[in-house]
Structures are given as C-alpha cells and as structure tokens.
Design an enzyme around this catalytic site. Structure first.
Site, PDB file in Angstrom:
ATOM      1  N   ASP A 198       0.809  -1.303   0.012  1.00  0.00           N
ATOM      2  CA  ASP A 198       0.157   0.010  -0.067  1.00  0.00           C
ATOM      3  C   ASP A 198       0.961   1.417  -0.067  1.00  0.00           C
ATOM      4  O   ASP A 198       1.923   1.174  -0.460  1.00  0.00           O
ATOM      5  CB  ASP A 198      -0.697  -0.098   1.290  1.00  0.00           C
ATOM      6  CG  ASP A 198      -0.123  -0.506   2.305  1.00  0.00           C
ATOM      7  OD1 ASP A 198       0.591   0.603   2.819  1.00  0.00           O
ATOM      8  OD2 ASP A 198      -0.125  -1.231   3.103  1.00  0.00           O
ATOM      9  N   ASP A 200       0.361 -18.785  -4.922  1.00  0.00           N
ATOM     10  CA  ASP A 200       0.893 -17.580  -5.514  1.00  0.00           C
ATOM     11  C   ASP A 200      -0.572 -16.678  -6.156  1.00  0.00           C
ATOM     12  O   ASP A 200      -0.617 -16.578  -7.250  1.00  0.00           O
ATOM     13  CB  ASP A 200       1.724 -17.807  -6.542  1.00  0.00           C
ATOM     14  CG  ASP A 200       2.700 -16.643  -7.067  1.00  0.00           C
ATOM     15  OD1 ASP A 200       2.126 -15.621  -6.263  1.00  0.00           O
ATOM     16  OD2 ASP A 200       3.306 -16.556  -8.291  1.00  0.00           O
TER      17      ASP A 200
END
Length: 463
Positions: free
Chosen positions: A80, A426
């Site tokens: 982020d 993944d």
C-alpha cells in the site's frame, strides 16, 4: 544384484538427491542485491537520479505534518502507500544490526554503499518526523483510505493525514524503537560520516528521554495503527533503546538503564518469537553481547535452543511461529541465533539452523519465496504498484483481480510464506501468503548477510 545392494544404491541416490536440494550453496551476495532493490521499490518522496526501479517515480510529495512540517520520504510499509513509523523503525534497527556485524558480506557483494543509502533513507525521514524533543510523527496516510484505492503511490496527488505522539499523547514503544534505529544506524555511520552519526545519536538520545519520561503505548495515540501494528507493551522497547544507546555511545548510564528495565519489566523469561512487537529475545542477545554476563547468555541460549529443537516446524523443516509473516518470523530468529553463535554459543547448531531456514526460503523447499530469485518464485505478490503497467496506463482494482503475474517484478521481496503444512498459493488476492512488508525483509536480509559472512570466513555448513 542382491537386495541389500539395491537398498544401498537407492539410499545413496536419495542422500545425494537430498544434498542437491538441501545442501547446495545459494548466491547470498545476489540476495543482498535483490533485497536492497525491494527497499528501493518501497521508497516514498523525491527519488534520487540513480533510481534503479524503472516503474517507480516521485510520490507523496505533499506529505506534511499538522503545522506544515515536511514529512516526505521514508518507506511505504507494504503493498500500500501508508508510512508506519513503528515497523519502519524496527526494520531499520535489524538492517543496521546486520551491517554492524556483517559489513564484509556487503562489501564483498558490492552493496555496502547501497545499504548505507537504504539506512539513510529511513533515518533522514525519522529526523524529519522528530519535530521537537517530545514530538514524533509515527504515521502518514490512512489504511482505510488507502484500501479504497488500488494503484501506484505516484497517483497520490493530495495531502494525507499525519499522526504523532507528544507529551499529552505519549508512545514509549514508538519513540523507543525509533531511538534504537537511530542509535544502531549512528554506529554504522560512525566510521563513514562522523557528523551524520552524531546527528543521529543526538536525536536518538532525545527520543529515548521522551520515551522514558512520558510513558504510554503509541497505538493509544495513533488509533489507526492498532488494527495493523498493535503494540502490547513498551518495556522491551525502552530496554532495547537503552542497550543500543550504550552500544554506540559507551555511556554507562544507558547500560544501567537497560539492566534496570530488564529486571523491572521481567524480560528474562523465554519468549517464543522475535518481531516488531516482541523484542525480548533481541534484548537478551544484545545484552549478552554487550556484557558477556552468563545470565543474559543463558536467556538467549534458552530462546535459541527452544527455537531450534522444540518450536513447531512444517514437514519440510521451516520454523512455524505464526501464519502471518511465517517467513519473517523464521528469518528473524535465524538472524538472532546467528548473533548468539557469533558469541561462541552453540555456534555449529545455530549456524546450521539459520542456513536451513534461509535456504528453505531461497528454494531448498522446492520453490523460492523471494521474488525474482530462483526458477520458481512468487509472481503475484500482494503489492499494488507492481501489479500496474507502466505509467501512464491506468491502474485500479481491476489489476488487483487479474489472473496474471504482476507486470513489474518486485525484485527481492520476501513474501509472507506457506502455512504449517508447507502449502502456499501464489495469488495476489491472498495477503496471508503473499503480503510483502519492510519488516519481512529486514531480519531476512541480515541473516543472509550473516551466512555470507560465514562463507567469507571459510566456515562450511554443508558437511
């Protein structure tokens, strides 16, 4: 061929195959290079002319404090665009510790100047955040706001909220950890840039004094941090900071303080982990190094013996402490036990353990968990900027859900890792497996430096 002969041949093949997977040497110098690239990919602010990450540019240039103070720079915490001071400081302390102990590994890899730049990128920011002796900004940006946006930090075009601790709203943990980071980095720069080292030490001493005189938990002052990086105590940070200040300054006052807090906060008991919120094991090992006292040595030894011999492990041998940041936890304890091994305590046992844990992450488990390293590595880390195409292509929540590898390779990032059964998927959407953060890489990078240091000393752990 008789049956016994067949058994022996099969056994030899299996043992040799095991050694090919578990005993091969990894390129630790290359890993140091890649991990430093990850930190460069996390930079906020005005980037230098020699920026090596082509898909990153200047970002968050409007970050300011409540009175307009310049809060640009530093590192984004994870995938982020929020800057959390507590974990940034914790990561910086561990990186600096690795530099102090294993400079030869960085020099040999040609990365010494780069790791100095990485440390300075953090400490320059901490100096900006320390606007007065008893005021420290500890967060810029809000995760609740950031979570509404999936995209590049370069797309941030407005001011963001900033949060600080002060006398009325103290945070001994945040101030203490930042003091430790500045003190540890001051020691790194002592022989590199004396003036800068003294500046760092001055800020570290002021922050320690602030943490000591005005007690409290930082997440009581910075409420939004509780959900993501809660702190449950500050006794370990006060002790940790005092110990680091003694290490860099040799002022007996700080060692007396550290030893006093060690008893006051009952830090002699064996912990189960070592990470940003629980630094007791680090305190024990650091005090063992500083004083050579047997009680500290035994405390550190109890922690490492438990970790190596009794802690829960996956079927393939990874220490399993928590499902969030699985590999970070394992790397942190590997680094800490390498530090104790440097003191001559169960050196062979702890060094082999550290190598096993780090090599698991690099591919000995059957896959690599470091982006860009090995033949089978994560291609979809939970990281917004790397999921975007090059600017000026738009980047939104659409990119988050696309079933394809991230267009940008986040070289060097250590993902959160597998579960207790070595299972891993993944998938960008699953942060439990694929989160990447500053603190995930810190202990890992320093442990890698430690293993390269052993190689340079001619110590083989393959036998």
């Amino acid at each position: 061929m008789n049956p016994m002969g067949a058994v022996w041949i099969v056994s030899i093949i299996l043992i040799q195959g095991c050694c090919m997977v578990f005993c091969a040497e990894h390129d630790y110098g290359k890993i140091l290079h890649l991990s430093l690239l990850f930190y460069e990919a996390q930079r906020s602010g005005k980037l230098p002319p020699d920026n090596r990450i082509p898909w990153r540019g200047d970002s968050a240039l409007l970050d300011t404090g409540l009175k307009g103070e310049d809060l640009t720079g530093g590192y984004y915490d994870a995938g982020d665009s929020v800057k959390f001071g507590f974990t940034m400081a914790s990561a910086t302390t561990l990186l600096a510790w690795g530099c102090i102990s294993y400079k030869d590994a960085y020099v040999d890899a040609g990365e010494w100047n780069r790791v100095l730049e990485a440390l300075r990128w953090a400490t320059d920011y901490f100096i900006k955040c320390h606007i007065s002796p008893n005021e420290l900004y500890g967060q810029v940006g809000e995760f609740s706001t950031n979570s509404e946006h999936w995209g590049r930090p370069e797309d941030i075009n407005s001011t963001r909220p900033a949060y600080k601790i002060d006398i009325e709203h103290p945070g001994s943990d945040l101030a203490g950890e930042t003091a430790a980071a500045l003190a540890a980095t001051a020691l790194v720069f002592k022989s590199e840039d004396k003036d800068y080292s003294e500046l760092l030490l001055s800020h570290a001493e002021q922050l320690y004094d602030f943490a000591n005189k005005h007690r409290g938990l930082y997440n009581d002052a910075i409420k939004g941090a509780t959900e993501f990086y809660e702190s449950t105590d500050y006794g370990d940070e006060l002790t940790w900071a005092a110990a680091w200040l003694f290490k860099v300054s040799s002022k007996r006052y700080y060692l007396d303080e550290a030893e006093h807090y060690y008893m006051q906060f009952r830090l002699k008991e064996r912990p189960n982990e070592f990470f940003y919120n629980k630094k007791v094991a680090g305190v024990q090992v650091l005090l063992a190094q500083l004083t050579k006292r047997q009680d500290y040595v035994e405390a550190g030894k109890a922690f490492c013996n438990f970790t190596v011999l009794n802690q829960q492990k996956t079927p393939k041998g990874l220490v399993y402490i928590d499902k969030i940041g699985t590999l970070c936890h394992a790397a942190n304890v590997a680094f800490l036990c390498l530090q104790l091994a440097d003191e001559g305590v169960n050196a062979d046992l702890y060094q082999r353990f550290a190598k096993q844990q780090i090599d698991y992450m690099l591919g000995s488990s059957g896959r690599s968990y470091v982006v860009g390293y090995g033949e089978k590595y994560p291609t979809r880390p939970h990281h917004a900027a790397s999921s975007c195409h090059m600017m000026p292509e738009p980047c939104t929540w659409t990119e988050f859900g696309l079933d394809r590898p991230n267009p940008q390779i986040l070289y060097g990032a250590l993902v959160s890792g597998p579960d207790e059964n070595d299972f891993y998927q993944d998938k960008r959407e699953d942060y439990v497996y694929n989160e990447v953060t500053l603190d995930y890489n810190a202990g890992f990078q320093s442990a890698v430096a430690g293993l390269r240091h052993l190689q340079l000393k001619g110590i083989s752990l393959l036998r």
